[in-house]
Each structure stands twice: as C-alpha cells, then as structure tokens.
Motif scaffolding. Structure first.
Motif, mmCIF file in Angstrom:
data_model
loop_
_atom_site.group_PDB
_atom_site.id
_atom_site.type_symbol
_atom_site.label_atom_id
_atom_site.label_comp_id
_atom_site.label_asym_id
_atom_site.label_seq_id
_atom_site.Cartn_x
_atom_site.Cartn_y
_atom_site.Cartn_z
ATOM 1 N N MET A 1 0.830 -1.198 0.000
ATOM 2 C CA MET A 1 0.000 0.000 0.000
ATOM 3 C C MET A 1 0.863 1.246 0.000
ATOM 4 S SD MET A 1 -3.113 -0.966 2.592
ATOM 5 C CE MET A 1 -3.824 0.662 2.365
ATOM 6 N N LEU A 2 0.289 2.324 -0.476
ATOM 7 C CA LEU A 2 1.010 3.578 -0.545
ATOM 8 C C LEU A 2 1.195 4.194 0.841
ATOM 9 C CD1 LEU A 2 -0.857 5.199 -3.575
ATOM 10 C CD2 LEU A 2 1.419 4.168 -3.610
ATOM 11 N N THR A 3 2.342 4.820 1.046
ATOM 12 C CA THR A 3 2.536 5.601 2.257
ATOM 13 C C THR A 3 1.851 6.955 2.046
ATOM 14 O OG1 THR A 3 4.589 6.598 1.449
ATOM 15 C CG2 THR A 3 4.764 4.486 2.628
ATOM 16 N N ASP A 4 1.717 7.719 3.112
ATOM 17 C CA ASP A 4 1.107 9.043 2.983
ATOM 18 C C ASP A 4 1.907 9.914 2.018
ATOM 19 O OD1 ASP A 4 -0.857 8.316 4.732
ATOM 20 O OD2 ASP A 4 0.058 9.273 6.485
ATOM 21 N N ALA A 5 3.233 9.792 2.085
ATOM 22 C CA ALA A 5 4.095 10.584 1.205
ATOM 23 C C ALA A 5 3.900 10.174 -0.252
ATOM 24 C CB ALA A 5 5.556 10.421 1.621
ATOM 25 N N GLU A 6 3.787 8.888 -0.508
ATOM 26 C CA GLU A 6 3.583 8.398 -1.879
ATOM 27 C C GLU A 6 2.221 8.807 -2.414
ATOM 28 O OE1 GLU A 6 6.353 4.341 -1.688
ATOM 29 O OE2 GLU A 6 4.243 4.301 -1.073
ATOM 30 N N LEU A 7 1.220 8.785 -1.535
ATOM 31 C CA LEU A 7 -0.116 9.206 -1.952
ATOM 32 C C LEU A 7 -0.120 10.688 -2.309
ATOM 33 C CD1 LEU A 7 -3.074 8.290 -2.321
ATOM 34 C CD2 LEU A 7 -3.483 9.042 0.038
ATOM 35 N N HIS A 8 0.524 11.488 -1.478
ATOM 36 C CA HIS A 8 0.620 12.929 -1.746
ATOM 37 C C HIS A 8 1.346 13.170 -3.072
ATOM 38 C CE1 HIS A 8 0.984 17.233 -1.003
ATOM 39 N NE2 HIS A 8 2.277 17.132 -1.281
#
Length: 219
Positions: A1-8
């Motif tokens: 799953m994506l991290t918050d940083a990757e999602l941003h």
C-alpha cells in the motif's frame, strides 16, 4: 500500500483538486460505505489479495471478483477499495424530459499509477438492458466501451475517472491461472516487526468480517 508521502506525490502528479485530496483518504481510512449485497443472481465472495492488507468483498464472481483478481496482479493498480462513498448524479429519463437526480455507490475505488477511478462492475447483458431502460445513464461508445456520462461528471468533481467494467472483459483463463499461481507470486513472508497494521486496514477488516457474519447468520 502507498505511504502518505507516496499518496501525496500521486496527488501532485495527477493535480487532484482539494475535494479529491479529502475524499480519497477518507475512503482509504474508513470501512466500506455499505455491506456488499447478495441475491439469487450473485453470491458474495471474500478475496484475500496480495496488494491489500485486508479482505476485500466482491458481490459476484463474474463481475467484481474477476475485476479484483486482475487488479491484484497487474502492474498498474496500486490499491482498490470496495463500496466507496456514493456519488450524486443527474441525468435525463427515458422521455428525455424528466431530470432524475440520485446517488450511486460505485463498486470500487481503484488507485493506479496513472489515475484514480471509481469503478462499476456489471454483466454485459445487464448493461445492454440498462442502456435501453436508462439511456441517459448507460451508453456504449463507438469503440464498444460502456460509459455513464452523469457518473463521469460526478467523479470529475474529485479529479477522478468513472469506469464501467463489463463481464465481457473477463479473461477466465488468465483469472484461473492467476489464482492457481497466487501462492508462488507472493514470495517469501515478510518479517514481522511487531507494529500494528494501519488503522484503516483494521477498520475495513472488522467491518467486512461483521457483515460476513451477519450474512451467515441470516442464511
């Protein structure tokens, strides 16, 4: 799953509007908006995938289940969530005069490397019938693809796409092979560091488990 940083980073790449940057995390962090339905024509299925850390429910094998098995193994899909919050749509009725406003709950929110889409899965014969009954809502393009113009407009508000996946797209040989080889594609078990799973993973798993138990008790 994506991290918050990757999602941003993905949001920045897609230039998602603020409403979309709020809606997508909300869907990720909360349980499905409603329990997956089952009837005589379909049977609820629970899928333990590779990409998602919780069980994802599918309403029918020929539509939703086939879709998530493919998404779980392709290189484009990053995450997928069942029963996201409803979209408000408006379209003209069969008489082309009366305006109908309603809410529709997509089957999935699919996050990919190139975009974020709400997805509705239906049988091909069902789509052909709906195109006659609700021509303002379901249409087939000249290239044979199914579209829902009012749903496309509603999804665009969040910077997202809206896609209809027909059962005609199913490649059952591929799906069966993916299921057969799933254990071999997972690889070695990851080391456990003792940390807790993401809160949204726990919430979704508990919600799906509760819905499943309730359905079993009613059967």
């Amino acid at each position: 799953m994506l991290t918050d940083a990757e999602l941003h980073q993905l949001f920045e790449k897609l230039q998602l509007p603020e409403v979309g940057r709020a809606r997508v995390p909300f869907i990720r962090d909360n349980p499905p908006s409603r329990a997956v339905r089952t009837n005589k024509a379909s049977g609820k299925t629970r899928y333990a995938g590779i990409k998602m850390p919780f069980v994802v429910e599918a309403e029918a094998v020929s539509t939703e289940y086939a879709a998530i098995v493919e998404w779980d193994h392709d290189e484009e899909t990053l995450e997928y969530y069942s029963q996201p919050q409803a979209l408000k749509i408006a379209y003209l009725g069969p008489d082309r005069v009366r305006r109908i406003t309603t809410q529709t709950t997509p089957d999935y929110l699919r996050i990919t490397r190139s975009g974020i889409a709400f997805v509705e899965c239906k049988r091909e014969e069902q789509l052909e019938r709906l195109a006659k009954e609700q021509p303002g809502r379901y249409q087939r393009d000249h290239d044979g693809r199914w579209r829902s113009p009012p749903s496309v407009v509603a999804a665009a508000e969040f910077g997202c796409l809206f896609e209809i996946r027909s059962s005609a797209a199913n490649n059952w040989t591929l799906i069966e092979n993916l299921e057969l080889l799933k254990d071999f594609t997972i690889g070695e078990p990851a080391e456990v560091d003792g940390s807790q799973p993401p809160p949204h993973a726990v919430a979704r798993e508990e919600a799906c488990g509760t819905a499943w138990r309730e359905g079993a008790n009613q059967a």
